[in-house]
Design an enzyme around this catalytic site. Structure first.
Site, short mmCIF file in Angstrom:
data_model
loop_
_atom_site.label_atom_id
_atom_site.label_comp_id
_atom_site.label_asym_id
_atom_site.label_seq_id
_atom_site.Cartn_x
_atom_site.Cartn_y
_atom_site.Cartn_z
N HIS A 1 -3.58 6.90 2.69
CA HIS A 1 -4.01 5.57 2.28
C HIS A 1 -5.31 5.22 3.00
CE1 HIS A 1 -4.26 1.44 1.35
NE2 HIS A 1 -3.93 1.03 2.56
N ASN B 1 -10.57 -0.14 0.26
CA ASN B 1 -9.11 0.01 0.35
C ASN B 1 -8.52 -0.48 -0.97
OD1 ASN B 1 -6.38 -0.62 0.76
ND2 ASN B 1 -6.67 -1.25 2.87
N CYS C 1 0.82 -1.23 0.00
CA CYS C 1 0.00 0.00 0.00
C CYS C 1 0.85 1.27 0.00
CB CYS C 1 -0.94 0.00 1.20
SG CYS C 1 -2.05 -1.41 1.21
#
Ligand code: UT7
Length: 347
Positions: free
Chosen positions: A274, A304, A130
């Protein structure tokens, strides 16, 4: 098109240049998946998902329509080039942050360069889960400031849906993740007031077992983890451990970056983070006493989206006029590795 030429003797002359965001773009796949759709596939509920994650819906690729990491990355970079009023041939280099490359060879970035018609420029996949996009921003800045390159496309694209199990065995991860891509183009500018103010890139490989995708039944399961065929090529996450890690680390790395820059939390116009879990983001917002508008949240609509999450937010914020030239913006991410990092910019 070509990188800055070397001076005689073969050493690149470091120029006095600023670095600016010339354009942004993003792409979402065609298939929306609502919590109520997931209720039909596994023992879960809209209420549980919203309460634990803040997510109402996410998008996943429809492979029968040719959608993939590459197709999303291509669409997002095309959009960024249009936004920047640039042609593919104006790019010097592509950094593609992804943990869901089409294959382990070739790098998906090479196919991306070819798809957009950028010729034979350098093209690299950056794998930092990520954190990939935020890490890549920092690397691209260094390459432009050193004088080696003038225009670099930084793309984040992921389709984690291919490593998820949409049934009871995968219900703790499949509810969380969505697919997407986002792209930005960084360019050298004579305005030296624009560029990176401070940054951080960290990892802790001791914690890899908290978030991994095993490739092999025999070799990839750590001690204490039950190995099975069904888990191979499926995301394995200790959600509680990652959550705890994230809440502390998120605030810690933001504070470290502010300290390095000699700034206070209020001196930053926008935090582009994020989108891991709405609870992690609101905890950071509360910790720094930020008003709601200053730390963006879109996880409710898209889930996500791994390395695409930060550039997708940036594109939405730019299009809506909430991020603009002259502002200070901090990008923040954490994820598998474990990794965590920031990139604080004067736009
Ligand atoms: O971007 C990469 C970094 N990753 C993250 O940031 C993820 C961080 N972690 C999280 O966001 C959360 O840990 C999750 C959303 C993944 C899970 O939430 P949680 O509050 O930590 O739940 P849990 O895993 O502790 O599970 C609580 C209970 C369990 O049941 P028991 O053992 O208490 O009976 C789970 O089996 O909830 C159960 N559960 C579910 N129930 C309904 C797990 N998944 C589901 C589900 N629906 N989808």
């Amino acid at each position: 098109m070509s990188p800055v030429p070397a001076i005689p003797g073969g050493i690149v002359q470091p120029p006095s240049v600023g670095v600016r965001f010339a354009g942004v773009g993003s792409a979402l796949p065609s298939k929306p998946v609502k919590n109520t759709d997931l209720e039909k596939l596994m023992d879960t509920s809209d209420e549980w998902i919203v309460q634990r994650t803040g997510i109402h819906s996410r998008y996943v690729v429809d492979r029968s329509r040719g959608e993939s990491t590459l197709s999303l990355a291509t669409q997002s970079l095309d959009n960024a080039l249009t936004d920047a009023h640039m042609k593919p041939g104006d790019l010097d280099l592509i950094l593609l942050a992804t943990m869901t490359a089409e294959m382990s060879c070739p790098p998906t970035a090479c196919r991306l360069a070819s798809e957009i018609g950028a010729g034979t420029i350098g093209a690299i996949d950056v794998t930092a889960a990520c954190c990939g996009f935020v890490y890549s921003l920092n690397m691209a800045y260094g390459l432009i400031r050193s004088g080696l390159y003038r225009s670099i496309a930084v793309v984040g694209a992921d389709t984690l849906s291919k490593y998820l199990q949409y049934d009871n065995s995968g219900r703790s991860t499949s509810i969380l993740f969505g697919d997407a891509a986002g792209a930005t183009i960084l360019r050298a500018t004579d305005d030296t007031s624009k560029g990176l103010i401070a940054q951080a890139m960290h990892s802790d490989g001791n914690r890899w077992v908290d978030l991994y995708i095993p490739e092999s039944l025999e070799h990839d399961f750590p001690d204490g983890h039950e190995a099975s065929d069904e888990k191979v090529q499926r995301v394995q996450m200790n959600g509680r451990a990652v959550f705890k890690f994230a809440v502390g680390t998120f605030s810690g790395v933001i504070q470290q970056t502010l300290d390095d820059a000699g700034l206070h939390a209020d001196d930053v116009d926008m935090y582009v983070c994020h989108q891991s879990n709405a609870r992690i983001l609101t905890a950071a917002r509360d910790r720094f006493g930020l008003d709601q508008d200053r730390l963006y949240i879109n996880i409710d609509r898209v889930g996500n989206t791994v390395a695409a999450s930060v550039p997708l937010c940036l594109d939405e914020l730019t299009k809506s006029g909430r991020v603009k030239e002259g502002q200070r913006v901090m990008f923040v991410a954490f994820g598998g590795g474990l990794t965590w990092g920031t990139s604080l910019w004067q736009l």
